[in-house]
Design an enzyme around this catalytic site. Sequence first.
Site, PDB file in Angstrom:
ATOM      1  N   HIS A  21     150.255  38.693  49.807  1.00  0.00           N
ATOM      2  CA  HIS A  21     151.441  38.809  48.695  1.00  0.00           C
ATOM      3  C   HIS A  21     150.573  37.080  47.774  1.00  0.00           C
ATOM      4  CE1 HIS A  21     153.677  41.673  49.349  1.00  0.00           C
ATOM      5  NE2 HIS A  21     153.696  41.018  50.421  1.00  0.00           N
TER       6      HIS A  21
HETATM    7  C1  BDR Z   1     157.261  37.701  49.093  1.00  0.00           C
HETATM    8  O1  BDR Z   1     158.377  37.680  49.743  1.00  0.00           O
HETATM    9  C2  BDR Z   1     157.679  37.437  51.117  1.00  0.00           C
HETATM   10  O2  BDR Z   1     158.435  37.561  52.001  1.00  0.00           O
HETATM   11  C3  BDR Z   1     156.672  36.890  50.641  1.00  0.00           C
HETATM   12  O3  BDR Z   1     156.896  35.895  50.989  1.00  0.00           O
HETATM   13  C4  BDR Z   1     155.682  36.755  49.454  1.00  0.00           C
HETATM   14  O4  BDR Z   1     156.033  35.395  48.428  1.00  0.00           O
HETATM   15  C5  BDR Z   1     157.068  39.202  48.962  1.00  0.00           C
HETATM   16  O5  BDR Z   1     158.356  40.030  48.357  1.00  0.00           O
END
Ligand code: BDR
Length: 315
Positions: free
Chosen positions: A241
């Site tokens: 992400h």
């Molecule tokens: C987001 O949630 C976190 O677990 C990750 O780092 C990312 O920023 C994805 O939903």
Amino acid sequence: MQRRKIILDCDPGQDDAVAMLLALASPELDVLGVSTVAGNVPLPLTKQNALVVRELAGPADVPILAGAERPLRRALVTAEEVHGASGLDGVDLPPPHRTVDPRPAAAFIVEQVMAHPPGTVTLVPVGPLTNVAEAMRQEPRLARRLRGIVLMGGAIGVGNTTPAAEFNIFVDPEAAAIVFASGADLTMLPLDATHQAITTDERIAAIRALGTRVGRVVASWLAFYRRHDMDRYGMPGGPLHDPCAVAYVLWPELFSGRFCHVAIETEGKLTLGRTVVDWWPNKAKPSGAEPNCMVIDRIDADAFFRRLTERLGRL
Ligand code: BDR
Ligand code: CA
């Protein structure tokens, strides 16, 4: 070359850590600071992890700031099931030699944005938006003074923490509501885009094949971090992400999306933390509200991983 000034606000998190490495490896960026927030794991761990990553990156002098210990109005929800107990499971790294900058994250954000010329600093939040909202509360002129905000969070479609909500927005919906209503120039990298950036075996192998310490560490993090998402989504890897937000700042040509109105649900019993995206263009907009956010829904994932791998190879 005019370097683009950014502040990365994060909750490391393996994907946050890779976002941080990508930013520090990129000569186009002037990283003014890396601020940390409670999210994937509590603040003592996110700030410790950011310090560890800074030392992994080399002799970087970028300040690391500690920010909010909890969301504006709610108890903290964490994600150890994804990131492990430390937030950065997958490889053992030595504890950091240096500590955080004494300035609180929100005050640092205000200070930096107001000290630089208008329209020059970009915030890149990749965790809950608590620090950014707090900075906006401290300095009402902040939102309009920024060049923009490029954030990872939200979803046009399904969530990952509840069926309706993505983790970063779900953890602090009140903070997100402040940011989305702020009038800042907003770009959002939601799950719909980041779920196209999948850490397949081949992509992790290419990072490991760099043959460097950073390459080995990142490959080990990603191998750990993807197991939860592979189980859940049945995909050949996990979504990477947070580096997507940094990549958007560097290489917007790899992405496409639509300028839409986005509202944040702060009350719904089933939909708390939902990013309500009014996706239909022009006159067909059901909300009737003016667009406030560039919502990204496509990424050239092969080019993203190629460029990310090349940048990691510079560290
Ligand atoms: C987001 O949630 C976190 O677990 C990750 O780092 C990312 O920023 C994805 O939903
Ligand atoms: Ca994150």
